[in-house]
Design a protein around this motif. Structure first.
Motif, PDB file in Angstrom:
ATOM      1  N   GLU A  40      91.948  44.768  -4.644  1.00  0.00           N
ATOM      2  CA  GLU A  40      92.131  44.535  -3.223  1.00  0.00           C
ATOM      3  C   GLU A  40      91.033  45.601  -2.217  1.00  0.00           C
ATOM      4  O   GLU A  40      91.225  46.823  -2.825  1.00  0.00           O
ATOM      5  CB  GLU A  40      93.595  44.886  -2.507  1.00  0.00           C
ATOM      6  CG  GLU A  40      94.529  43.921  -3.130  1.00  0.00           C
ATOM      7  CD  GLU A  40      95.793  44.032  -2.315  1.00  0.00           C
ATOM      8  OE1 GLU A  40      96.138  45.015  -1.688  1.00  0.00           O
ATOM      9  OE2 GLU A  40      96.814  43.257  -2.840  1.00  0.00           O
ATOM     10  N   GLY A  41      90.364  45.114  -1.562  1.00  0.00           N
ATOM     11  CA  GLY A  41      89.464  45.874  -0.760  1.00  0.00           C
ATOM     12  C   GLY A  41      88.107  46.391  -1.524  1.00  0.00           C
ATOM     13  O   GLY A  41      87.329  47.051  -0.745  1.00  0.00           O
ATOM     14  N   ARG A  42      87.921  45.894  -2.837  1.00  0.00           N
ATOM     15  CA  ARG A  42      86.723  46.254  -3.362  1.00  0.00           C
ATOM     16  C   ARG A  42      86.620  45.111  -4.570  1.00  0.00           C
ATOM     17  O   ARG A  42      87.237  44.495  -5.026  1.00  0.00           O
ATOM     18  CB  ARG A  42      86.802  47.517  -3.986  1.00  0.00           C
ATOM     19  CG  ARG A  42      87.894  47.844  -4.566  1.00  0.00           C
ATOM     20  CD  ARG A  42      88.083  49.398  -5.280  1.00  0.00           C
ATOM     21  NE  ARG A  42      87.070  49.671  -6.049  1.00  0.00           N
ATOM     22  CZ  ARG A  42      86.845  50.857  -6.579  1.00  0.00           C
ATOM     23  NH1 ARG A  42      87.749  51.811  -6.462  1.00  0.00           N
ATOM     24  NH2 ARG A  42      85.852  51.100  -7.295  1.00  0.00           N
ATOM     25  N   LYS A  43      85.239  45.439  -5.165  1.00  0.00           N
ATOM     26  CA  LYS A  43      85.202  44.304  -6.181  1.00  0.00           C
ATOM     27  C   LYS A  43      85.892  44.973  -7.416  1.00  0.00           C
ATOM     28  O   LYS A  43      86.021  45.946  -7.636  1.00  0.00           O
ATOM     29  CB  LYS A  43      83.746  44.391  -6.501  1.00  0.00           C
ATOM     30  CG  LYS A  43      82.786  43.739  -5.529  1.00  0.00           C
ATOM     31  CD  LYS A  43      81.084  43.475  -5.722  1.00  0.00           C
ATOM     32  CE  LYS A  43      80.556  42.805  -5.051  1.00  0.00           C
ATOM     33  NZ  LYS A  43      79.151  42.570  -5.212  1.00  0.00           N
ATOM     34  N   GLY A  44      86.069  44.000  -8.266  1.00  0.00           N
ATOM     35  CA  GLY A  44      86.650  44.356  -9.636  1.00  0.00           C
ATOM     36  C   GLY A  44      87.863  43.320  -9.997  1.00  0.00           C
ATOM     37  O   GLY A  44      88.500  42.666  -9.094  1.00  0.00           O
ATOM     38  N   ALA A  45      88.205  43.242 -11.162  1.00  0.00           N
ATOM     39  CA  ALA A  45      89.195  42.674 -11.830  1.00  0.00           C
ATOM     40  C   ALA A  45      90.273  43.500 -12.327  1.00  0.00           C
ATOM     41  O   ALA A  45      90.195  44.850 -12.637  1.00  0.00           O
ATOM     42  CB  ALA A  45      88.699  41.724 -12.887  1.00  0.00           C
ATOM     43  N   ILE A  46      91.638  43.115 -12.336  1.00  0.00           N
ATOM     44  CA  ILE A  46      92.736  43.997 -12.706  1.00  0.00           C
ATOM     45  C   ILE A  46      93.561  43.039 -13.659  1.00  0.00           C
ATOM     46  O   ILE A  46      93.910  41.956 -13.377  1.00  0.00           O
ATOM     47  CB  ILE A  46      93.645  44.326 -11.569  1.00  0.00           C
ATOM     48  CG1 ILE A  46      92.937  45.099 -10.313  1.00  0.00           C
ATOM     49  CG2 ILE A  46      94.875  45.278 -12.045  1.00  0.00           C
ATOM     50  CD1 ILE A  46      93.863  45.447  -9.330  1.00  0.00           C
ATOM     51  N   PHE A  47      93.843  43.540 -14.682  1.00  0.00           N
ATOM     52  CA  PHE A  47      94.796  42.980 -15.758  1.00  0.00           C
ATOM     53  C   PHE A  47      95.966  43.931 -15.901  1.00  0.00           C
ATOM     54  O   PHE A  47      95.964  45.047 -16.030  1.00  0.00           O
ATOM     55  CB  PHE A  47      94.033  42.809 -17.044  1.00  0.00           C
ATOM     56  CG  PHE A  47      92.911  41.764 -17.105  1.00  0.00           C
ATOM     57  CD1 PHE A  47      93.066  40.309 -17.224  1.00  0.00           C
ATOM     58  CD2 PHE A  47      91.559  42.089 -16.702  1.00  0.00           C
ATOM     59  CE1 PHE A  47      92.048  39.503 -17.347  1.00  0.00           C
ATOM     60  CE2 PHE A  47      90.624  41.080 -16.826  1.00  0.00           C
ATOM     61  CZ  PHE A  47      90.641  39.878 -17.123  1.00  0.00           C
ATOM     62  N   ILE A  48      97.066  43.247 -15.734  1.00  0.00           N
ATOM     63  CA  ILE A  48      98.236  43.941 -15.648  1.00  0.00           C
ATOM     64  C   ILE A  48      99.102  43.618 -16.697  1.00  0.00           C
ATOM     65  O   ILE A  48      99.642  42.134 -16.824  1.00  0.00           O
ATOM     66  CB  ILE A  48      99.176  43.875 -14.206  1.00  0.00           C
ATOM     67  CG1 ILE A  48      98.030  44.073 -12.978  1.00  0.00           C
ATOM     68  CG2 ILE A  48     100.410  44.448 -13.912  1.00  0.00           C
ATOM     69  CD1 ILE A  48      98.550  43.824 -11.724  1.00  0.00           C
ATOM     70  N   LEU A  49      99.588  44.445 -17.404  1.00  0.00           N
ATOM     71  CA  LEU A  49     100.742  44.163 -18.468  1.00  0.00           C
ATOM     72  C   LEU A  49     102.025  44.691 -18.023  1.00  0.00           C
ATOM     73  O   LEU A  49     102.354  45.712 -17.500  1.00  0.00           O
ATOM     74  CB  LEU A  49     100.290  44.784 -19.916  1.00  0.00           C
ATOM     75  CG  LEU A  49      98.790  44.676 -20.307  1.00  0.00           C
ATOM     76  CD1 LEU A  49      98.670  45.851 -21.484  1.00  0.00           C
ATOM     77  CD2 LEU A  49      98.579  43.395 -20.646  1.00  0.00           C
ATOM     78  N   ALA A  50     103.294  43.734 -18.393  1.00  0.00           N
ATOM     79  CA  ALA A  50     104.467  44.079 -18.185  1.00  0.00           C
ATOM     80  C   ALA A  50     105.162  44.196 -19.507  1.00  0.00           C
ATOM     81  O   ALA A  50     105.226  43.192 -20.314  1.00  0.00           O
ATOM     82  CB  ALA A  50     105.005  43.267 -17.269  1.00  0.00           C
ATOM     83  N   ILE A  51     105.727  45.413 -19.957  1.00  0.00           N
ATOM     84  CA  ILE A  51     106.260  45.765 -21.191  1.00  0.00           C
ATOM     85  C   ILE A  51     107.583  46.137 -21.243  1.00  0.00           C
ATOM     86  O   ILE A  51     107.828  47.066 -20.188  1.00  0.00           O
ATOM     87  CB  ILE A  51     105.319  46.930 -21.834  1.00  0.00           C
ATOM     88  CG1 ILE A  51     103.980  46.673 -21.641  1.00  0.00           C
ATOM     89  CG2 ILE A  51     105.894  46.875 -23.447  1.00  0.00           C
ATOM     90  CD1 ILE A  51     103.030  47.639 -22.261  1.00  0.00           C
ATOM     91  N   PRO A  52     108.631  45.718 -22.056  1.00  0.00           N
ATOM     92  CA  PRO A  52     109.967  46.141 -21.875  1.00  0.00           C
ATOM     93  C   PRO A  52     110.068  47.524 -22.263  1.00  0.00           C
ATOM     94  O   PRO A  52     109.418  47.974 -23.306  1.00  0.00           O
ATOM     95  CB  PRO A  52     110.764  45.084 -22.643  1.00  0.00           C
ATOM     96  CG  PRO A  52     109.859  44.444 -23.706  1.00  0.00           C
ATOM     97  CD  PRO A  52     108.518  44.660 -22.920  1.00  0.00           C
ATOM     98  N   VAL A  53     111.006  48.459 -21.711  1.00  0.00           N
ATOM     99  CA  VAL A  53     111.328  49.635 -22.119  1.00  0.00           C
ATOM    100  C   VAL A  53     112.202  49.571 -23.234  1.00  0.00           C
ATOM    101  O   VAL A  53     112.775  48.768 -23.301  1.00  0.00           O
ATOM    102  CB  VAL A  53     112.055  50.416 -21.076  1.00  0.00           C
ATOM    103  CG1 VAL A  53     112.348  51.958 -21.342  1.00  0.00           C
ATOM    104  CG2 VAL A  53     111.240  50.631 -19.783  1.00  0.00           C
ATOM    105  N   ALA A  54     112.076  50.736 -24.151  1.00  0.00           N
ATOM    106  CA  ALA A  54     112.542  50.783 -25.404  1.00  0.00           C
ATOM    107  C   ALA A  54     114.040  51.357 -25.062  1.00  0.00           C
ATOM    108  O   ALA A  54     114.380  52.011 -24.238  1.00  0.00           O
ATOM    109  CB  ALA A  54     112.033  51.635 -26.425  1.00  0.00           C
ATOM    110  N   LYS A  55     115.101  50.623 -25.503  1.00  0.00           N
ATOM    111  CA  LYS A  55     116.568  51.140 -25.209  1.00  0.00           C
ATOM    112  C   LYS A  55     117.360  51.828 -26.238  1.00  0.00           C
ATOM    113  O   LYS A  55     116.826  51.416 -27.479  1.00  0.00           O
ATOM    114  CB  LYS A  55     117.479  49.688 -24.894  1.00  0.00           C
ATOM    115  CG  LYS A  55     116.924  48.945 -23.619  1.00  0.00           C
ATOM    116  CD  LYS A  55     117.712  48.001 -23.210  1.00  0.00           C
ATOM    117  CE  LYS A  55     117.258  47.045 -22.011  1.00  0.00           C
ATOM    118  NZ  LYS A  55     118.274  46.104 -21.736  1.00  0.00           N
TER     119      LYS A  55
END
Length: 529
Positions: free
Chosen positions: A514-529
C-alpha cells in the motif's frame, strides 16, 4: 426377416443391475380405473339395500309409508358414492323389490293391489336410477380427477428428482422404477455404447435379453421407431422397445414387458409413458453433455499444461544446457589460450547454470509429488529464525545484488511445520523476489505473532502484481509478464509454495504493498502447541 436382423445385430454387452435394498423414495403409482366391478361390490350394494330396508321398517310407523322411499333412497345413493354405477343400479332393483314386498299391500307378495302404488313404485325406481346415475357419474369424475392429480404430482416429483444433482446410474434406476410402478409393467433401459447397446437398468432387475429382444432393441435404435411386442416390426419379441429421443437424437432405448393379455399399453398409458421418457431423455442428455464438457475441459487443461510444460522445458532446460555446453566447449578447445580469470568465469558459469538446472528439475519433482498425493509432511516445532538463516545462505548468490532486511519479532513462538518444506517455501519466495525486482532494491522479510498463527511476509520493491494476476501467480507454469531484463523462471516456484503450505495446514496469499510499488506474499503458519 427376423433371421436377417439377428445376423446384423452386433454383440450387445449386458450390464448386471443389482437389486437395491430398502424402499425407494419415488412417487406412488397412479391407479387405473376398473371397467367391471367385482362381485364383492354387488354384495356390498345388496347389504346397503338391506340396511335401508331395515331403517325403513324401523321408521315406518313414525314417518309414514310415503316417506320410507326417502330412507331407502339413501342406500341407493350410498351405493353410488362408494361402489359406482352398476352396483348402485343393482341396489335400485333390490330396493324397489323390497319396497314392493314389505310396504305395498298386499304385504309380503310382489302383487300390487292399488294402481296408484304402481305409479309410486315406478317413480321410486326411476328416481333411484337417475339419482344413482348422477351420483355415480360425479363419483367417476372425482376418481378420474383424483387419479389425474396423483399422476400430475407423480410427474412433478419425478421431474424434481431428475433435476437434482444425481448420477447417471441413479437417474436410470429412478426412470425404470417410476415407469414400472406407474404403468404396472417390467422395464429395461439400454444405452448406446459405441456400436453396441448396453443394458444399464431394469425393474425388476434384469440382466439377460434373448435374441428376439436384442434384435428389436437394435431395430428401435437404428430406425428410431417402435419394435417388438405389439408393433409392426418383430412383433414376436417378448418386449416392446421404444426410442427415447431429444433434439440431438436417440439417447436411450426403453423396453416394456407385461404378463397381461392384450395390448401392452392403453392410449392414456402411452401418453403417460411419453411424458416420463421425455423427461428422462432430457435428463440423460443433460448428464451426457455435462460429462462431455468435463472431458473437453480436462482435455483443454491437459493441452494447456502440456504446452506450458514443453515451453518451460524447452527454455529452462535448453538455456542452462546451452551455457554449460558453450563454456565446456570453450575450455576444451581454447583452454590453453584463455587466461586463469576467464577460465574461472567459465567454470563459474558452468556451476551456476548446473545449479539452475538442478533447481528446475527439483521443482518438477516437487510438483509431481504434490499432484500425486505422495507428499507426507513431517511436522515438527521449529524456530522461524533458524529456518531463515538456512534460507539466506542458500539464496546468497540469488540476492547478491539486493538489500535484505529481516524484521522478525523477538517473541515469535515456535511454529509447527515440516522444516524442509518450509525452507523450500521461503527459498521460492525469495527466488521470486530476486527475479522480479531491480538490482539494488530492498527485499524485506517480516514476522509477527497474531493469535494462534505466525504471519511471515516477503515484501519487495518491484512493479507489483497486476490485479488479474494476484491469484494466477500460483498456477503451474504461469509467469507474470516481465521486461527482458528479468531472469527467466519456471513458473512452478509459487505453485509449489502454495502446495507445501496447504499440505502443512497453512496458507499463502499474494497482494501489493500500500502506498508504494512492490508485491507482498504473506504466509500464515499455525503455532506449535
Amino acid at each position: 426377416m427376423v433371421a436377417e436382423i439377428l445376423r446384423r445385430v452386433p454383440d450387445i454387452s449386458v450390464h448386471v443391475v443389482p437389486a437395491r435394498s430398502g424402499p425407494i423414495d419415488l412417487p406412488r403409482p397412479s391407479r387405473a380405473p376398473q371397467s367391471l366391478p367385482p362381485l364383492r361390490s354387488f354384495a356390498n350394494a345388496f347389504g346397503y339395500s338391506i340396511l335401508g330396508l331395515a331403517a325403513g321398517l324401523a321408521v315406518r310407523q313414525g314417518l309414514g309409508i310415503s316417506n320410507v322411499t326417502l330412507v331407502m333412497l339413501v342406500a341407493v345413493l350410498t351405493s353410488a358414492v362408494t361402489l359406482g354405477l352398476w352396483p348402485s343400479l343393482f341396489a335400485c332393483l333390490v330396493s324397489a323389490l323390497a319396497y314392493n314386498f314389505f310396504f305395498l299391500p298386499p304385504l309380503y307378495t310382489f302383487t300390487i293391489a292399488d294402481p296408484e302404488n304402481v305409479i309410486t313404485l315406478l317413480v321410486f325406481f326411476l328416481v333411484a336410477v337417475i339419482a344413482s346415475n348422477l351420483t355415480a357419474r360425479v363419483r367417476t369424475q372425482a376418481v378420474v380427477a383424483r387419479d389425474r392429480a396423483a399422476t400430475t404430482e407423480d410427474l412433478y416429483l419425478f421431474a424434481r428428482k431428475l433435476a437434482g444433482g444425481i448420477s447417471l446410474d441413479d437417474l436410470l434406476w429412478a426412470t425404470v422404477y417410476q415407469v414400472a410402478h406407474m404403468l404396472k409393467v417390467q422395464v429395461v433401459l439400454l444405452l448406446p455404447e459405441g456400436e453396441n447397446l448396453e443394458v444399464r437398468a431394469g425393474y425388476p432387475p434384469e440382466d439377460t435379453l434373448d435374441q428376439g429382444d436384442l434384435a428389436a432393441a437394435r431395430w428401435a435404435l437404428d430406425q428410431g421407431s417402435a419394435a417388438g411386442r405389439g408393433s409392426d416390426t418383430l412383433p414376436g419379441a417378448r418386449r416392446l422397445f421404444l426410442p427415447m429421443r431429444t433434439g440431438r437424437g436417440i439417447v436411450a432405448i426403453i423396453g416394456l414387458h407385461s404378463n397381461r393379455e392384450g395390448p401392452l399399453l392403453t392410449p392414456d398409458q402411452r401418453r403417460l409413458l411419453d411424458s416420463l421418457t421425455d423427461q428422462a431423455a432430457l435428463a440423460i442428455e443433460r448428464l451426457q453433455l455435462a460429462r462431455e464438457m468435463d472431458k473437453a475441459r480436462v482435455a483443454t487443461e491437459t493441452e494447456k499444461l502440456r504446452s506450458a510444460l514443453f515451453t518451460s522445458i524447452s527454455h529452462d532446460l535448453r538455456t542452462p544446457l546451452a551455457s554449460i555446453l558453450g563454456s565446456v566447449t570453450s575450455l576444451k578447445q581454447y583452454g590453453d589460450k584463455i587466461d586463469a580469470a576467464d577460465q574461472d568465469a567459465l567454470l563459474a558459469t558452468i556451476q551456476d547454470e548446473a545449479e539452475r538446472l538442478n533447481h528446475f528439475i527439483a521443482n518438477l519433482l516437487d510438483m509431481t509429488r504434490l499432484e500425486s498425493g505422495a507428499l507426507a509432511p513431517r511436522m515438527d516445532a521449529v524456530d522461524v529464525t533458524d529456518i531463515m538463516g538456512s534460507v539466506l545462505r542458500r539464496t546468497a548468490k540469488l540476492l547478491a545484488g539486493h538489500r535484505i532486511v529481516l524484521a522478525l519479532d523477538d517473541d515469535l513462538p515456535l511454529v509447527r511445520v515440516d522444516p524442509v518444506l518450509f525452507e523450500q517455501v521461503m527459498f521460492n519466495l525469495l527466488d521470486n523476489a530476486a527475479k522480479y525486482t531491480p538490482q539494488g532494491s530492498e527485499v524485506t522479510v517480516r514476522g509477527r505473532h497474531e493469535g494462534n498463527m505466525v504471519r511471515i511476509s516477503v515484501e519487495d520493491e518491484g512493479e507489483g502484481l497486476p490485479e488479474m494476476d494476484r491469484e494466477r501467480v500460483f498456477d503451474k507454469f504461469y509467469r507474470v509478464m516481465a521486461a527482458d531484463r528479468k531472469r527467466a523462471g519456471t513458473g512452478l516456484g509459487l505453485s509449489i509454495a502454495r502446495g507445501f503450505m496447504e499440505a502443512m495446514g497453512g496458507s499463502i496469499i499474494a497482494t501489493n504493498r500500500e502506498g508504494r510499488k512492490g508485491a507482498i506474499f504473506i504466509l500464515a503458519i499455525p503455532v506449535a502447541k
